[in-house]
Structure formats: structure tokens, C-alpha cells
Design a protein around this motif. Structure first.
Motif, PDB file in Angstrom:
ATOM      1  N   GLN A   1      23.575 -16.273  27.412  1.00 44.55           N
ATOM      2  CA  GLN A   1      24.446 -16.658  26.310  1.00 44.55           C
ATOM      3  C   GLN A   1      25.459 -15.552  26.038  1.00 44.55           C
ATOM      4  OE1 GLN A   1      21.493 -17.341  23.247  1.00 44.55           O
ATOM      5  NE2 GLN A   1      21.881 -19.539  23.344  1.00 44.55           N
ATOM      6  N   ILE A   2      26.622 -15.944  25.587  1.00 47.33           N
ATOM      7  CA  ILE A   2      27.660 -14.988  25.218  1.00 47.33           C
ATOM      8  C   ILE A   2      27.348 -14.484  23.814  1.00 47.33           C
ATOM      9  CG2 ILE A   2      30.120 -14.722  24.732  1.00 47.33           C
ATOM     10  CD1 ILE A   2      30.546 -16.962  26.883  1.00 47.33           C
ATOM     11  N   LYS A   3      27.342 -13.172  23.657  1.00 51.60           N
ATOM     12  CA  LYS A   3      27.003 -12.569  22.371  1.00 51.60           C
ATOM     13  C   LYS A   3      28.275 -12.337  21.559  1.00 51.60           C
ATOM     14  CE  LYS A   3      22.799 -10.442  24.137  1.00 51.60           C
ATOM     15  NZ  LYS A   3      22.752 -11.284  25.292  1.00 51.60           N
ATOM     16  N   LEU A   4      28.275 -12.878  20.345  1.00 54.63           N
ATOM     17  CA  LEU A   4      29.415 -12.775  19.446  1.00 54.63           C
ATOM     18  C   LEU A   4      28.991 -12.134  18.136  1.00 54.63           C
ATOM     19  CD1 LEU A   4      30.712 -16.480  19.675  1.00 54.63           C
ATOM     20  CD2 LEU A   4      31.469 -14.543  21.064  1.00 54.63           C
ATOM     21  N   TYR A   5      29.958 -11.559  17.447  1.00 51.52           N
ATOM     22  CA  TYR A   5      29.731 -11.161  16.064  1.00 51.52           C
ATOM     23  C   TYR A   5      30.946 -11.565  15.238  1.00 51.52           C
ATOM     24  CZ  TYR A   5      32.568  -6.932  16.887  1.00 51.52           C
ATOM     25  OH  TYR A   5      33.575  -6.063  17.204  1.00 51.52           O
TER      26      TYR A   5
ATOM     27  N   SER B   1      28.251 -21.785  36.283  1.00 50.22           N
ATOM     28  CA  SER B   1      27.973 -23.169  35.895  1.00 50.22           C
ATOM     29  C   SER B   1      27.579 -23.228  34.427  1.00 50.22           C
ATOM     30  CB  SER B   1      26.837 -23.746  36.742  1.00 50.22           C
ATOM     31  OG  SER B   1      25.609 -23.143  36.372  1.00 50.22           O
ATOM     32  N   VAL B   2      27.658 -24.416  33.862  1.00 48.84           N
ATOM     33  CA  VAL B   2      27.251 -24.644  32.483  1.00 48.84           C
ATOM     34  C   VAL B   2      25.756 -24.338  32.331  1.00 48.84           C
ATOM     35  CG1 VAL B   2      26.943 -26.416  30.720  1.00 48.84           C
ATOM     36  CG2 VAL B   2      29.082 -26.282  31.991  1.00 48.84           C
ATOM     37  N   GLY B   3      24.971 -24.713  33.313  1.00 44.98           N
ATOM     38  CA  GLY B   3      23.542 -24.450  33.266  1.00 44.98           C
ATOM     39  C   GLY B   3      23.234 -22.970  33.126  1.00 44.98           C
ATOM     40  N   PHE B   4      24.055 -22.145  33.747  1.00 44.34           N
ATOM     41  CA  PHE B   4      23.905 -20.693  33.653  1.00 44.34           C
ATOM     42  C   PHE B   4      24.027 -20.243  32.200  1.00 44.34           C
ATOM     43  CE2 PHE B   4      26.017 -16.498  33.625  1.00 44.34           C
ATOM     44  CZ  PHE B   4      25.116 -15.745  34.341  1.00 44.34           C
ATOM     45  N   LEU B   5      25.014 -20.789  31.479  1.00 42.47           N
ATOM     46  CA  LEU B   5      25.256 -20.408  30.085  1.00 42.47           C
ATOM     47  C   LEU B   5      24.142 -20.869  29.150  1.00 42.47           C
ATOM     48  CD1 LEU B   5      29.029 -21.296  29.801  1.00 42.47           C
ATOM     49  CD2 LEU B   5      28.040 -19.006  29.748  1.00 42.47           C
TER      50      LEU B   5
END
Length: 135
Positions: free
Chosen positions: A88-92, A78-82
């Protein structure tokens, strides 16, 4: 920046089995870099065929992943999970490619695409944790 473009986020795979990598954006030893829709994880979701996914996680010894764990994530996603900081998705930022590479969260990113949670290709910044210069 309030949103990120889905087109500016890519995934890397360490492919150690026979796989067609012709849709990879680039190869950076030892990883092939793909757009989300060309990733093994996303392709497995849309085809409902997890043969390549299982080969990927088994040949690279990703014991924290499995098809059953992925299906549980899919069923409860779900969006709430994110929006929870730990999820959160970790980006670089990859300066040469001028794109964000997923450091952690390839499965979550594939599910965002699978469930069409983007808004015309835009994703809320609050779903991501970003390292590097461009944010």
C-alpha cells in the motif's frame, strides 16, 4: 471513505541539483511539493528520459532506488500488487495544504497515473495506508 481523489495526493522531492521547480505547489524546507503529474518520477516515465530521475536518486543518496529497479516495478506492476498490505502507498494528511503527501510509494503512485488506473480521478482507499486526521 471508499475512494481518494488523485488531485488530493502530492509528492515531495528533495532537489539538490539544477532543476526547474516552477511547477512546484510549495517549498517546505528542504522539499519541493508537486502534483503527481509534475513529479520527476512521473515525468521520467512519460518522457522515457531518466536523466533527472537519476540525478534525484543519486544526489539524495537514495540507494534503494535505481532506474533498473523502477523499470522492473513498471514491468510487473498490477492492481493486485497494490492490494497487498505491504505494498500500500503510505500517505499522511498535510493540514496546511489540505492534501495527502506520499510518505512511501512515489514510484507506485507515478505508475498508477502512468497506467491510468484511476477511475475518473478516484482511487480505491484499499491501495493506501493513511496517517493523520483526515481519512
Amino acid at each position: 471513505m471508499n475512494n481518494l481523489s488523485l488531485d488530493n495526493i502530492v509528492v515531495k522531492h528533495w532537489i539538490k541539483f539544477d532543476y526547474d521547480v516552477s511547477c512546484a505547489i510549495v517549498y517546505e524546507h528542504p522539499h519541493f511539493i508537486f502534483n503527481i503529474e509534475d513529479s520527476i518520477i512521473y515525468k521520467s516515465l512519460i518522457s522515457n528520459n531518466f536523466e533527472d530521475y537519476n540525478k534525484l536518486i543519486n544526489t539524495t543518496n537514495q540507494f534503494e532506488h535505481s532506474e533498473s529497479i523502477f523499470m522492473k516495478l513498471k514491468d510487473s506492476f498490477s492492481v493486485g500488487f497494490l492490494e497487498q498490505p505491504d505494498n500500500q502507498i503510505k500517505l499522511y494528511w498535510h493540514r496546511k495544504l489540505q492534501k495527502y503527501i506520499i510518505k512511501d510509494g512515489c514510484h507506485r503512485m507515478a505508475l498508477i497515473k502512468f497506467f491510468n488506473l484511476d477511475d475518473e480521478g478516484k482511487l480505491p482507499r484499499r491501495w493506501f495506508s493513511i496517517e493523520g486526521k483526515r481519512q
